[in-house]
Scaffold this motif. Structure first.
Motif, PDB file in Angstrom:
ATOM      1  N   VAL A  95      40.488  17.978  31.311  1.00 15.50           N
ATOM      2  CA  VAL A  95      40.667  17.926  32.762  1.00 15.50           C
ATOM      3  C   VAL A  95      41.659  19.006  33.172  1.00 15.50           C
ATOM      4  CG1 VAL A  95      41.307  16.493  34.730  1.00 15.50           C
ATOM      5  CG2 VAL A  95      40.296  15.431  32.701  1.00 15.50           C
ATOM      6  N   GLU A  96      41.340  19.716  34.242  1.00 17.27           N
ATOM      7  CA  GLU A  96      42.261  20.721  34.764  1.00 17.27           C
ATOM      8  C   GLU A  96      42.086  20.829  36.272  1.00 17.27           C
ATOM      9  OE1 GLU A  96      41.316  24.756  33.544  1.00 17.27           O
ATOM     10  OE2 GLU A  96      39.321  24.064  32.912  1.00 17.27           O
ATOM     11  N   LEU A  97      43.123  21.328  36.923  1.00 14.96           N
ATOM     12  CA  LEU A  97      43.052  21.591  38.347  1.00 14.96           C
ATOM     13  C   LEU A  97      42.378  22.939  38.571  1.00 14.96           C
ATOM     14  CD1 LEU A  97      46.605  20.476  39.532  1.00 14.96           C
ATOM     15  CD2 LEU A  97      44.450  19.272  39.904  1.00 14.96           C
ATOM     16  N   GLY A  98      41.648  23.049  39.673  1.00 16.74           N
ATOM     17  CA  GLY A  98      40.988  24.306  39.982  1.00 16.74           C
ATOM     18  C   GLY A  98      40.726  24.409  41.465  1.00 16.74           C
ATOM     19  N   SER A  99      39.970  25.416  41.848  1.00 17.88           N
ATOM     20  CA  SER A  99      39.586  25.613  43.243  1.00 17.88           C
ATOM     21  C   SER A  99      38.070  25.678  43.321  1.00 17.88           C
ATOM     22  CB  SER A  99      40.227  26.879  43.813  1.00 17.88           C
ATOM     23  OG  SER A  99      39.906  28.007  43.007  1.00 17.88           O
ATOM     24  N   ALA A 100      37.513  25.186  44.399  1.00 18.66           N
ATOM     25  CA  ALA A 100      36.066  25.063  44.536  1.00 18.66           C
ATOM     26  C   ALA A 100      35.399  26.428  44.690  1.00 18.66           C
ATOM     27  CB  ALA A 100      35.735  24.181  45.741  1.00 18.66           C
ATOM     28  N   ARG A 101      34.360  26.661  43.888  1.00 16.07           N
ATOM     29  CA  ARG A 101      33.540  27.849  44.071  1.00 16.07           C
ATOM     30  C   ARG A 101      32.639  27.651  45.289  1.00 16.07           C
ATOM     31  NH1 ARG A 101      30.244  28.450  38.784  1.00 16.07           N
ATOM     32  NH2 ARG A 101      29.690  26.371  39.515  1.00 16.07           N
ATOM     33  N   ALA A 102      32.057  28.731  45.752  1.00 12.70           N
ATOM     34  CA  ALA A 102      31.286  28.677  46.993  1.00 12.70           C
ATOM     35  C   ALA A 102      30.148  27.670  46.916  1.00 12.70           C
ATOM     36  CB  ALA A 102      30.754  30.065  47.346  1.00 12.70           C
ATOM     37  N   ARG A 159      33.220  21.120  51.520  1.00 13.34           N
ATOM     38  CA  ARG A 159      34.590  21.615  51.533  1.00 13.34           C
ATOM     39  C   ARG A 159      34.573  23.122  51.732  1.00 13.34           C
ATOM     40  NH1 ARG A 159      38.008  18.241  52.740  1.00 13.34           N
ATOM     41  NH2 ARG A 159      39.704  19.000  51.445  1.00 13.34           N
ATOM     42  N   LEU A 160      35.718  23.682  52.022  1.00 16.10           N
ATOM     43  CA  LEU A 160      35.826  25.132  52.119  1.00 16.10           C
ATOM     44  C   LEU A 160      35.991  25.722  50.722  1.00 16.10           C
ATOM     45  CD1 LEU A 160      38.266  25.503  55.159  1.00 16.10           C
ATOM     46  CD2 LEU A 160      35.802  25.928  55.139  1.00 16.10           C
ATOM     47  N   PRO A 161      35.435  26.919  50.466  1.00 15.20           N
ATOM     48  CA  PRO A 161      35.674  27.573  49.174  1.00 15.20           C
ATOM     49  C   PRO A 161      37.171  27.714  48.925  1.00 15.20           C
ATOM     50  CG  PRO A 161      33.948  28.711  50.384  1.00 15.20           C
ATOM     51  CD  PRO A 161      34.530  27.698  51.339  1.00 15.20           C
ATOM     52  N   GLY A 162      37.563  27.429  47.696  1.00 12.85           N
ATOM     53  CA  GLY A 162      38.979  27.484  47.350  1.00 12.85           C
ATOM     54  C   GLY A 162      39.714  26.177  47.517  1.00 12.85           C
ATOM     55  N   ALA A 163      39.042  25.131  48.040  1.00 13.87           N
ATOM     56  CA  ALA A 163      39.688  23.821  48.186  1.00 13.87           C
ATOM     57  C   ALA A 163      40.064  23.273  46.810  1.00 13.87           C
ATOM     58  CB  ALA A 163      38.757  22.849  48.911  1.00 13.87           C
ATOM     59  N   PRO A 164      41.155  22.504  46.693  1.00 10.71           N
ATOM     60  CA  PRO A 164      41.561  21.973  45.388  1.00 10.71           C
ATOM     61  C   PRO A 164      40.539  20.989  44.831  1.00 10.71           C
ATOM     62  CG  PRO A 164      42.874  21.000  47.142  1.00 10.71           C
ATOM     63  CD  PRO A 164      42.089  22.100  47.771  1.00 10.71           C
ATOM     64  N   VAL A 165      40.261  21.121  43.544  1.00 11.38           N
ATOM     65  CA  VAL A 165      39.298  20.243  42.868  1.00 11.38           C
ATOM     66  C   VAL A 165      39.823  19.891  41.483  1.00 11.38           C
ATOM     67  CG1 VAL A 165      37.262  21.124  44.094  1.00 11.38           C
ATOM     68  CG2 VAL A 165      38.016  22.244  41.974  1.00 11.38           C
ATOM     69  N   LEU A 166      39.255  18.832  40.919  1.00  9.64           N
ATOM     70  CA  LEU A 166      39.477  18.483  39.522  1.00  9.64           C
ATOM     71  C   LEU A 166      38.259  18.919  38.727  1.00  9.64           C
ATOM     72  CD1 LEU A 166      40.869  14.841  39.861  1.00  9.64           C
ATOM     73  CD2 LEU A 166      42.180  16.893  39.335  1.00  9.64           C
ATOM     74  N   LEU A 167      38.468  19.665  37.670  1.00  9.56           N
ATOM     75  CA  LEU A 167      37.383  20.119  36.810  1.00  9.56           C
ATOM     76  C   LEU A 167      37.410  19.301  35.523  1.00  9.56           C
ATOM     77  CD1 LEU A 167      37.784  23.979  37.258  1.00  9.56           C
ATOM     78  CD2 LEU A 167      36.134  22.481  38.378  1.00  9.56           C
ATOM     79  N   VAL A 168      36.337  18.573  35.276  1.00  8.80           N
ATOM     80  CA  VAL A 168      36.243  17.718  34.085  1.00  8.80           C
ATOM     81  C   VAL A 168      35.105  18.250  33.209  1.00  8.80           C
ATOM     82  CG1 VAL A 168      35.907  15.384  33.209  1.00  8.80           C
ATOM     83  CG2 VAL A 168      37.064  15.730  35.397  1.00  8.80           C
ATOM     84  N   THR A 169      35.462  18.747  32.039  1.00  6.17           N
ATOM     85  CA  THR A 169      34.479  19.264  31.093  1.00  6.17           C
ATOM     86  C   THR A 169      34.287  18.257  29.963  1.00  6.17           C
ATOM     87  OG1 THR A 169      35.136  21.550  31.571  1.00  6.17           O
ATOM     88  CG2 THR A 169      33.882  21.171  29.552  1.00  6.17           C
TER      89      THR A 169
END
Length: 254
Positions: free
Chosen positions: A185-192, A200-210
């Protein structure tokens, strides 16, 4: 020891207002209810509209409020739990799976995913796009990568493309013995593309779960899920013994 300079700084007025409004949301408003306009809210709490906007923006960042186009500001539902433990093992598409598949095509995965799968730099995999919805709102988008070697019988199935192909890939995965899985799990920003699906707007904060799925001593599939950070919380363990609520006030530990 003396008081540090930071400790002596008074609490901003909007921050105190955020707490007051948060308590009002719990006692006076229901999930999905539309808040009064800014003028009425400012009058109710006796503050300037600029201060009110700051407090509302903070509550939106914390997932307490949602601003919906054509509707207004509404009370957000409780955050959805995202189980990041590895205590439960199940293939994507199993009976308890909450994701909705809507597309599938052959594509070359990102280099990092290809390395995990052990595929060549130019080798295509099945790439399934899936969506997770709660309270009628999309809260997460997922890409599931499955190499052809994990579903060798798929070529004999009449599933040309799109949702039909996605269902066929998931059905074939169920035929494999699942040895285990792990998650990062890591913090990231939303791709387009993810931002569009999640409203959401591109770049909005997201959680990335791989998540990696193992079968017969190798990685059989990889999922990369993008969760809206304002609508989700992480949970650890099948019983949710460790939980961080969206209010930031409830914490439990086993």
């Amino acid at each position: 020891m003396g008081t540090t300079q930071l400790e002596s700084v008074p609490e901003p007025k909007y921050w105190h207002l955020k707490t007051v409004i948060g308590e009002a949301l719990d006692s006076d408003f229901a999930v999905g209810e539309i808040l009064p306009n800014e003028r009425d809210l400012a009058a109710r709490f006796g503050v300037a509209r600029a201060t009110l906007r700051q407090a509302l923006e903070q509550l939106e960042l914390e997932g307490r409020l949602q601003r919906r186009r054509g509707v207004g500001t509404t009370v957000a539902p409780p955050r959805m739990g995202v189980d990041v433990s590895t205590t439960q093992h199940a293939w994507p598409g199993s009976a308890q799976d909450a994701w909705q598949s809507f597309d599938c095509a052959k594509a070359v995965p990102p280099a990092a995913v290809a390395r995990v799968l052990g595929t060549g730099a130019d080798d295509q995999t099945y790439a399934l796009r899936r969506l997770r919805v709660t309270h009628g709102q999309p809260v997460a988008a997922e890409l599931l990568y499955v190499p052809a070697s994990s579903v060798p019988e798929l070529t004999a199935i009449d599933a040309p493309s799109g949702a039909a192909l996605a269902r066929a890939v998931l059905r074939e995965l169920q035929r494999l013995d699942l040895d285990g899985q792990d998650r990062a799990v890591e913090l990231g920003s939303a791709r387009a593309d993810d931002a569009k699906e999640l409203d959401r707007l591109p770049g909005a904060p997201v959680l990335l779960v791989t998540t990696r799925y193992f079968s017969r001593g190798r990685t059989a599939a990889v999922t990369v899920a993008t969760y809206r950070a304002d609508t989700c919380r992480l949970t650890f363990g099948a019983s949710g013994d460790v939980e961080i609520s969206h209010h930031g006030t409830e914490r439990r530990a086993s």
